[in-house]
Design an enzyme around this catalytic site. Structure first.
Site, PDB file in Angstrom:
ATOM      1  N   ASP A  38     156.388  18.192  -7.603  1.00  0.00           N
ATOM      2  CA  ASP A  38     157.769  17.862  -7.282  1.00  0.00           C
ATOM      3  C   ASP A  38     157.992  16.423  -7.753  1.00  0.00           C
ATOM      4  O   ASP A  38     157.017  15.695  -8.031  1.00  0.00           O
ATOM      5  CB  ASP A  38     157.974  17.992  -5.770  1.00  0.00           C
ATOM      6  CG  ASP A  38     159.328  17.487  -5.323  1.00  0.00           C
ATOM      7  OD1 ASP A  38     160.343  17.931  -5.881  1.00  0.00           O
ATOM      8  OD2 ASP A  38     159.366  16.639  -4.413  1.00  0.00           O
TER       9      ASP A  38
ATOM     10  N   ASP B 144     161.226  13.843  -6.773  1.00  0.00           N
ATOM     11  CA  ASP B 144     161.773  12.920  -5.775  1.00  0.00           C
ATOM     12  C   ASP B 144     161.055  13.084  -4.441  1.00  0.00           C
ATOM     13  O   ASP B 144     160.976  14.184  -3.891  1.00  0.00           O
ATOM     14  CB  ASP B 144     163.268  13.176  -5.581  1.00  0.00           C
ATOM     15  CG  ASP B 144     164.073  12.830  -6.828  1.00  0.00           C
ATOM     16  OD1 ASP B 144     163.627  11.942  -7.580  1.00  0.00           O
ATOM     17  OD2 ASP B 144     165.126  13.436  -7.054  1.00  0.00           O
TER      18      ASP B 144
ATOM     19  N   THR C 223     161.474  20.275 -10.429  1.00  0.00           N
ATOM     20  CA  THR C 223     162.418  19.449  -9.684  1.00  0.00           C
ATOM     21  C   THR C 223     163.749  20.147  -9.451  1.00  0.00           C
ATOM     22  O   THR C 223     164.189  20.957 -10.274  1.00  0.00           O
ATOM     23  CB  THR C 223     162.665  18.122 -10.445  1.00  0.00           C
ATOM     24  OG1 THR C 223     163.668  17.354  -9.774  1.00  0.00           O
ATOM     25  CG2 THR C 223     163.126  18.382 -11.876  1.00  0.00           C
TER      26      THR C 223
ATOM     27  N   LYS D 194     164.479  25.863  -5.028  1.00  0.00           N
ATOM     28  CA  LYS D 194     163.612  25.864  -3.856  1.00  0.00           C
ATOM     29  C   LYS D 194     164.464  26.063  -2.596  1.00  0.00           C
ATOM     30  O   LYS D 194     165.571  25.525  -2.535  1.00  0.00           O
ATOM     31  CB  LYS D 194     162.850  24.540  -3.765  1.00  0.00           C
ATOM     32  CG  LYS D 194     162.061  24.168  -5.012  1.00  0.00           C
ATOM     33  CD  LYS D 194     161.524  22.743  -4.897  1.00  0.00           C
ATOM     34  CE  LYS D 194     160.923  22.277  -6.198  1.00  0.00           C
ATOM     35  NZ  LYS D 194     160.420  20.891  -6.154  1.00  0.00           N
TER      36      LYS D 194
ATOM     37  N   ASP E  30     156.511  17.095  -1.086  1.00  0.00           N
ATOM     38  CA  ASP E  30     156.745  16.287   0.115  1.00  0.00           C
ATOM     39  C   ASP E  30     157.701  16.967   1.085  1.00  0.00           C
ATOM     40  O   ASP E  30     157.765  16.572   2.250  1.00  0.00           O
ATOM     41  CB  ASP E  30     157.332  14.920  -0.264  1.00  0.00           C
ATOM     42  CG  ASP E  30     158.804  15.028  -0.670  1.00  0.00           C
ATOM     43  OD1 ASP E  30     159.648  14.422   0.004  1.00  0.00           O
ATOM     44  OD2 ASP E  30     159.092  15.731  -1.648  1.00  0.00           O
TER      45      ASP E  30
END
Length: 222
Positions: free
Chosen positions: A17, A19, A111, A143, A168
């Site tokens: 991922d 960000d 992303t 996602k 994250d």
């Protein structure tokens, strides 16, 4: 005596991922959404709370149902593009060393942002960009759907079970799990539900991420 055929060792790949995992952009995302909310006369805290758990079009439907969603999206994109040009942000500790140590064909970016912004941020933070980038424009389902991660595995020509997802956010973790991949969480004090392993920081996980892909890296933990 006949010898046993040598079976090839499965190739391992790492899917990152961006960000919150490689790039520390939390403050930037908050400022962008707060500015956007101000343009529409909305409560910035409420807008950001919704934006954290939904995709933009879903956010607009909840917080600004009377406004044209395409106009809302255009306004958001303009703010995000300006942030790439002038915002202050950086890579998480260990990101540069880790990505430099990985063979270029052993990793990809997955992303919910757009590739042009990713490239802009990576250029400003000195991070390399791999050949495979799966962005919001590449898929019809984001996602927590497994589609983005499955597409990355397909483009890398590997099986999903031979991929490590580094995430994250809970939605990204769920996407990786639904794709049938190994999922490690980073950059948080609390593990997201379902992760196979959790690390408080990317730097703490870097050596083991590199080892998964058959590489070595030495970084300070942060």
């Amino acid at each position: 005596m006949t010898s046993e055929p040598v079976r090839p060792v499965p190739r391992k790949r790492v899917l990152f991922d961006v960000d919150g995992t490689l790039i520390d952009a939390v403050d930037n995302q908050r400022r962008v959404w707060e500015t956007w909310a101000g343009q529409y006369g909305l409560d910035p805290e409420e807008v950001y709370r919704v934006a954290l758990r939904t995709r933009p079009m879903e956010t607009f439907a909840q917080v600004a149902p009377d406004h044209d969603p395409q106009a809302c999206l255009a306004a958001l994109h303009a703010l995000e593009d300006e942030d790439v040009r002038s915002g202050v942000y950086g890579a998480f500790a260990g990101a540069a060393e880790l990505l430099a140590a990985l063979p270029r064909d052993s990793w990809a970016l997955v992303t919910s942002n757009y590739e042009r912004r990713v490239r802009g941020r990576f250029a400003r933070t000195g991070l390399p960009v791999p050949p495979v980038v799966v962005d919001a424009a590449a898929v019809t389902e984001g996602k927590p759907s497994p589609v983005p991660y499955l597409l990355a595995a397909e483009r890398l020509a590997v099986r999903p079970e031979d991929c490590l997802v580094v995430e994250d956010a809970p939605s990204g973790v769920l996407a990786g799990l639904r794709a049938g991949m190994v999922v490690w969480g980073v950059n948080g004090s609390v593990a997201a539900p379902g992760v196979h392993r959790h690390f408080a920081s990317l730097g703490e996980a870097a050596a083991e991420i590199a080892a998964f892909a058959g590489a070595e890296v030495e970084v300070g933990r942060g």
